[in-house]
Design a protein around this motif. Structure first.
Motif, PDB file in Angstrom:
ATOM      1  N   GLU A  16      38.166  40.040  18.592  1.00 30.58           N
ATOM      2  CA  GLU A  16      38.358  40.859  19.789  1.00 30.58           C
ATOM      3  C   GLU A  16      37.509  40.307  20.943  1.00 30.58           C
ATOM      4  OE1 GLU A  16      37.403  44.791  18.654  1.00 30.58           O
ATOM      5  OE2 GLU A  16      39.374  45.201  17.725  1.00 30.58           O
ATOM      6  N   GLN A  17      36.267  39.941  20.583  1.00 30.99           N
ATOM      7  CA  GLN A  17      35.387  39.412  21.630  1.00 30.99           C
ATOM      8  C   GLN A  17      35.923  38.088  22.165  1.00 30.99           C
ATOM      9  OE1 GLN A  17      32.792  40.922  23.026  1.00 30.99           O
ATOM     10  NE2 GLN A  17      33.179  42.713  21.698  1.00 30.99           N
ATOM     11  N   ARG A  18      36.443  37.267  21.259  1.00 30.69           N
ATOM     12  CA  ARG A  18      36.982  35.955  21.673  1.00 30.69           C
ATOM     13  C   ARG A  18      38.225  36.131  22.548  1.00 30.69           C
ATOM     14  NH1 ARG A  18      38.612  30.933  17.637  1.00 30.69           N
ATOM     15  NH2 ARG A  18      39.029  29.399  19.323  1.00 30.69           N
ATOM     16  N   ILE A  19      39.091  37.048  22.112  1.00 31.81           N
ATOM     17  CA  ILE A  19      40.311  37.298  22.895  1.00 31.81           C
ATOM     18  C   ILE A  19      39.956  37.770  24.305  1.00 31.81           C
ATOM     19  CG2 ILE A  19      42.315  38.823  23.086  1.00 31.81           C
ATOM     20  CD1 ILE A  19      42.581  38.630  20.041  1.00 31.81           C
ATOM     21  N   LYS A  20      38.963  38.667  24.325  1.00 26.37           N
ATOM     22  CA  LYS A  20      38.554  39.169  25.634  1.00 26.37           C
ATOM     23  C   LYS A  20      38.019  38.021  26.511  1.00 26.37           C
ATOM     24  CE  LYS A  20      37.452  43.892  24.257  1.00 26.37           C
ATOM     25  NZ  LYS A  20      36.380  44.897  24.125  1.00 26.37           N
ATOM     26  N   LEU A  60      41.471  32.963  31.048  1.00 24.90           N
ATOM     27  CA  LEU A  60      42.866  32.773  31.458  1.00 24.90           C
ATOM     28  C   LEU A  60      43.142  33.477  32.800  1.00 24.90           C
ATOM     29  CD1 LEU A  60      45.646  31.613  30.733  1.00 24.90           C
ATOM     30  CD2 LEU A  60      46.121  33.732  29.493  1.00 24.90           C
ATOM     31  N   ALA A  61      42.575  34.691  32.885  1.00 25.77           N
ATOM     32  CA  ALA A  61      42.799  35.422  34.142  1.00 25.77           C
ATOM     33  C   ALA A  61      42.170  34.689  35.319  1.00 25.77           C
ATOM     34  CB  ALA A  61      42.229  36.835  34.005  1.00 25.77           C
ATOM     35  N   THR A  62      41.092  33.971  34.969  1.00 22.34           N
ATOM     36  CA  THR A  62      40.401  33.249  36.036  1.00 22.34           C
ATOM     37  C   THR A  62      41.272  32.134  36.616  1.00 22.34           C
ATOM     38  OG1 THR A  62      38.277  33.736  34.965  1.00 22.34           O
ATOM     39  CG2 THR A  62      38.302  31.958  36.584  1.00 22.34           C
ATOM     40  N   VAL A  63      42.048  31.422  35.747  1.00 14.73           N
ATOM     41  CA  VAL A  63      42.888  30.298  36.209  1.00 14.73           C
ATOM     42  C   VAL A  63      44.351  30.703  36.390  1.00 14.73           C
ATOM     43  CG1 VAL A  63      41.357  28.611  35.155  1.00 14.73           C
ATOM     44  CG2 VAL A  63      43.257  29.566  33.823  1.00 14.73           C
TER      45      VAL A  63
END
Length: 448
Positions: free
Chosen positions: A382-386, A392-395
């Motif tokens: 969960e932490q990794r996905i977040k 991902l949201a950043t790029v």
């Protein structure tokens, strides 16, 4: 050196002849000692050891004899026994075959009493033909007793009731304790010197064997026997019997009975009959004593060849083997019980249930660890996905659009980066943060 065949013994023959020698030479003896190693097997026989400070001897008392013993022997008890020396041939041990047993205190007095009784009987002091008849007409009675005892009161009371005319002369004496027998002898001698009475009544009340012991004196017996005056012995209770009773001319069971015997009334005939019966009993007792001695000698001779003795040897050996067998069985059972306990413990350790419990606990432990690991793994994922989503949201182009920018593509959905790739009249598509805009190219401007 060649051995003489006549002098070559077998062990059994040697033990047998030693037994006959011991039994023939010693006969029956009295023995005083302390009991130890007492045992009573199921056969009913007794086996024990008699010891003193320096020595000990094995003893056996067979069932037919020990039934007459009035007490239960215990280890450490001092006793006086009578028996015959013999040999237990299977082991070659010499032993005492006990015929009678008494506690040491009473037994020693009883032994002395019986020994003196046999001695005086052999000397003829108890003979019936030496007994003198009582005078027909008694006028004076000499009473030899303690002047303060109950016996003298009983005698005086009976004489006063039955024949008040009889005169009584009391010869006071000590009737108990040390030197009492010598005092009694002195009183009898004084009465014989004075010759002032027709008959002497030697009396005292009842008591223990020790209390009456002065009447079992050899000196007193000879004094009574040599008395010129007839002597009536009335010592103790009816069940008490002393040496003076056997030596006296007449024995009365109690002091009161002695006074009645010497006084006349309507019951005189019955009293005289009682006297005759008493003398008859004494005669029968003397005859019985003589026959018992003869029987004892015959029994001793018979025992040398008596098969019962051999049977007793076998019975004793059987009891010995039985005791050894019981001891061996007890030890065997103890070892088997310990082995059973050990095997039960090992079986408990190897039991499937025990292993199943261990595996169940292990499975529970592993399941708990798996659950914890899964929770940890899920949390990490969960932490990794977040984190990846954040990266991902950043790029993401959408993020760029949210800042007011747009993306323009051609009809092939290719991003237009250079106006050289467009023609006048082409349709272009502009992607905004919210929605699309379709445009037609009307002019192309090339910037440096």
């Amino acid at each position: 050196m060649q051995a003489d065949n006549n002098n070559v013994y077998t062990v059994s023959r040697l033990n047998g002849e030693v037994r006959q020698i011991l039994e023939g030479q010693l006969g029956r003896i009295w023995l005083n000692g302390e009991i130890s190693n007492f045992s009573s097997p199921s056969s009913g026989h007794w086996y024990l050891t008699l010891k003193d400070h320096f020595s000990q001897i094995r003893c056996a008392m067979f069932k037919g004899k020990n039934q007459n013993v009035r007490f239960k022997p215990v280890n450490g008890q001092q006793v006086l026994v009578r028996g015959a020396i013999s040999v237990y041939e299977p082991r070659g041990d010499y032993q005492l075959l006990i015929e009678s047993m008494l506690p040491a205190g009473d037994g020693l007095l009883a032994q002395q009493y019986e020994a003196l009784k046999l001695k005086l009987a052999a000397q003829g002091l108890f003979a019936a033909d030496t007994k003198r008849e009582l005078p027909k007409n008694i006028q004076r009675i000499g009473v030899i007793t303690s002047p303060t005892g109950a016996a003298v009161r009983d005698v005086l009371h009976v004489l006063a009731r039955r024949d008040p005319s009889i005169e009584v002369i009391i010869y006071p004496t000590q009737v108990q304790g040390e030197n009492a027998d010598l005092n009694i002898c002195q009183a009898i001698n004084i009465a014989n010197q004075r010759l002032e009475v027709d008959v002497l009544l030697l009396t005292r009340g009842g008591g223990s064997l020790e209390d009456l012991w002065c009447f079992n004196s050899e000196a007193l017996a000879h004094t009574i026997y040599n008395s010129a005056l007839p002597v009536v012995s009335a010592v103790g209770h009816e069940v008490d019997t002393t040496i003076s009773d056997y030596v006296a001319d007449v024995r009365a069971p109690t002091p009161s009975a002695g006074a009645e015997l010497l006084s006349q009334d309507s019951e005189n005939k019955s009293q005289r009959l009682a006297t005759v019966l008493s003398r008859l009993k004494q005669s029968a007792s003397h005859y019985q004593l003589k026959q018992e001695r003869r029987l004892s000698l015959l029994e001793h001779r018979l025992q040398r060849l008596d098969p019962k003795r051999n049977l007793q040897q076998f019975e004793q050996r059987f009891d010995e083997m039985q005791l050894r067998l019981e001891s061996a069985l007890s030890q065997r059972l103890h070892l088997m019980a310990r082995r059973h306990q050990l095997l039960a413990s090992r079986l408990e350790q190897q039991s499937p249930k025990h292993k199943l419990d261990l595996e169940t606990n292990r499975l529970s432990y592993l399941a708990s660890r798996l659950q914890d690991a899964m929770q940890d793994k899920l949390h990490q994922s969960e932490q990794r996905i977040k984190y990846v989503a954040h990266q991902l949201a950043t790029v993401s182009p959408l993020a760029t659009l949210s800042r007011g920018y747009s993306i323009t593509t051609d009809s092939s959905n290719q991003v237009i980066e250079d106006t050289a790739k467009l023609n006048i009249g082409d349709s272009i598509y502009t992607r905004l943060l919210q929605g699309k805009v379709v445009s037609t190219v009307t002019e192309l401007i090339q910037e440096p």
